[in-house]
Design an enzyme around this catalytic site. Structure first.
Site, PDB file in Angstrom:
ATOM      1  N   ASP A   1       0.417   2.004   5.548  1.00 16.58           N
ATOM      2  CA  ASP A   1      -1.029   2.037   5.361  1.00 16.58           C
ATOM      3  C   ASP A   1      -1.602   0.644   5.135  1.00 16.58           C
ATOM      4  O   ASP A   1      -1.343   0.019   4.103  1.00 16.58           O
ATOM      5  CB  ASP A   1      -1.355   2.938   4.165  1.00 16.58           C
TER       6      ASP A   1
ATOM      7  N   ASP B   1      -7.757   0.004  10.200  1.00 15.66           N
ATOM      8  CA  ASP B   1      -7.001   0.849   9.287  1.00 15.66           C
ATOM      9  C   ASP B   1      -5.939   1.660  10.032  1.00 15.66           C
ATOM     10  O   ASP B   1      -6.272   2.439  10.918  1.00 15.66           O
ATOM     11  CB  ASP B   1      -7.979   1.783   8.572  1.00 15.66           C
TER      12      ASP B   1
END
Length: 478
Positions: free
Chosen positions: A98, A328
């Site tokens: 992440d 992201d």
């Protein structure tokens, strides 16, 4: 406190290692497959809801206690990576990769997870001993508690005042900290242990160990811009490995066969062999409120030959942390603010809606749109992202923004092909106060090598065949 000689020895080892092998190559595995869902509608609805939840949680951290850190993660961030913890016997840890968070954490034994039924758990709880705990005096402890002072943290850990005054609290552990997500939370302690990535061993790697969690059974490998992130800790030992990383997500389009191919995650810089690859770069923007985000400026989106200019707040980040676009890995679909999204959709529908009928019931079932019933050849306009900077345009392949699948055949409607645009409405701009204006999701990043160049403070995109890139890099290493 630990003596410095092992650290100096290890630093030498890392630098020697990085000279002989410029990169660490790791496989990313896609965690979503059709087998988890009974229909494509169900799959898309689940992912669109999760993308929206994560995006909106990025804006609420300013309402919370300053001693708590609120990460912009909603569980199930699509791509996982694995590493080994400890040496004898080593434990395999599999976490979500992440770029939107800045801590490596995972469940530790004993582990209790409340409301976790039916949620994927990628790794068994690890066995960690108190001997690996982090001191309350450590900068890592302050970072995990949202930069609280070490004196406060040592006081919380019941270190006596005279010890605090003489900075002699090294035997007192960092107190537990609390992280909250879009729809989950956990309490964790900080520990240090050896982490093995491929053939590289990182001694004294700092991570969070959760013994209790709410609706969050799986850990996260944070790749964001914070001192506790995996790249940052790697960079303190080997700048050439930690200051630049990239990934190339194999185009999956929710196809089970494609999902099984590994997507390369590359730590460090490598010279491309064979094909000449042109990266398109745009500068990273600093975000004072969310310093761990990789924010960039978005100037507009072209639909066919018509460019829809982005609102000013997507081009920059203000002093309160508002604006910009976050790149992201943990959000699936790109989120755009309401008025900008509607302008893009209007332009898209002007072209596609003239030829194909809108499938509004599919939009309601999936949470994405606009969707169309496709009859015959579908003429879909090209989408191009215009990032801030000279020559910073990225042309998206059609499969990155328009998903086609078979619908019907259930006795209600006859079977037919449907196509949907895969960008999402992030909501009213006035509700996005205190956070990013937009998010570039991993679905739109498929088939690109996305490089995070921390030394030159820029993000780059290059069109690649990711499965072939994995094969060539893996071949070079063997």
């Amino acid at each position: 406190m630990a003596s410095s000689s092992p650290i100096i020895f290890f630093l030498c080892f890392i630098l020697c290692f990085s000279l002989s092998s410029q990169i660490i190559l790791l496989p990313l595995t896609h965690s979503i497959s059709k087998t988890q869902f009974n229909t494509t509608h169900h799959l898309l609805k689940s992912i669109s809801t999760r993308s929206s939840t994560r995006f909106h949680h990025q804006h609420h951290s300013h309402n919370h206690n300053k001693n708590q850190i609120y990460l912009p993660l909603s569980p199930g961030s699509d791509y996982t990576l694995s590493f080994n913890l400890g040496s004898n016997p080593s434990q395999l840890i599999t976490l979500y990769m992440d770029t939107g968070s800045d801590l490596v954490w995972f469940p530790c034994s004993p582990f209790e997870c409340i409301l976790c039924e039916g949620k994927p758990q990628t790794t068994k709880p690890a066995n960690i001993t108190k001997a690996h705990s982090v001191s309350c005096q450590s900068p890592a402890c302050s970072a995990s508690h949202s930069t609280m002072s070490s004196s406060d943290l040592c006081a919380i850990s019941r270190c006596p005042l005279d010890f605090i005054e003489t900075s002699d609290c090294s035997s007192f552990s960092c107190p537990p900290f609390y992280y909250a997500y879009g729809d989950g939370s956990f309490v964790a302690n900080l520990y240090r242990h050896t982490l093995s990535l491929s053939s590289l061993h990182l001694h004294n790697f700092t991570f969070g160990c959760a013994h209790t969690a709410l609706a969050e059974p799986t850990g996260v490998a944070g790749f964001g811009r914070g001192i506790l992130s995996l790249p940052a800790q790697l960079a303190t030992l080997s700048p050439s490995l930690g200051n630049r990383f990239s990934y190339c997500l194999v185009s999956h389009s929710f196809d089970g066969d494609r999902v099984r191919r590994p997507s390369p995650l590359i730590l460090g810089h490598y010279e491309s062999t064979g094909e000449s690859v042109e990266f398109v770069y745009t500068s990273m923007l600093s975000n004072p409120k969310h310093p761990y985000f990789y924010c960039v400026g978005l100037a507009g989106i072209s639909v066919g030959k018509r460019t829809v200019p982005a609102p000013d707040n997507l081009k920059r980040v203000d002093g309160k942390g508002n604006g910009g676009m976050v790149v992201d890995s943990g959000t699936t679909f790109t989120m755009l603010p309401d008025s900008f999204y509607n302008s893009v959709v209007t332009e898209f529908d002007n072209r596609v809606g003239r030829v194909h009928k809108r499938a509004s019931e599919i939009e309601a079932k999936t949470g994405i749109g606009p969707c169309y019933y496709l009859n015959g050849l579908s003429q879909i306009p090209v989408l191009k992202l215009h990032f801030v900077g000279n020559n910073s345009d990225v042309v998206l392949p059609r499969k990155n923004y328009f998903y086609e699948f078979m619908d019907g055949g259930d006795g209600v409607r006859k079977k037919g092909k449907v196509g949907c645009m895969m960008l999402m409405n992030g909501g009213d701009e006035t509700e996005l106060d205190g956070g990013p204006g937009a998010t570039l999701g991993n679905y739109q990043q498929q088939g690109f090598e996305v490089v995070y160049d921390l030394e030159k403070q820029r993000v780059g995109f290059a069109k690649r065949q990711c499965a072939l890139l994995w094969d060539s890099l893996n071949g070079d290493k063997n």
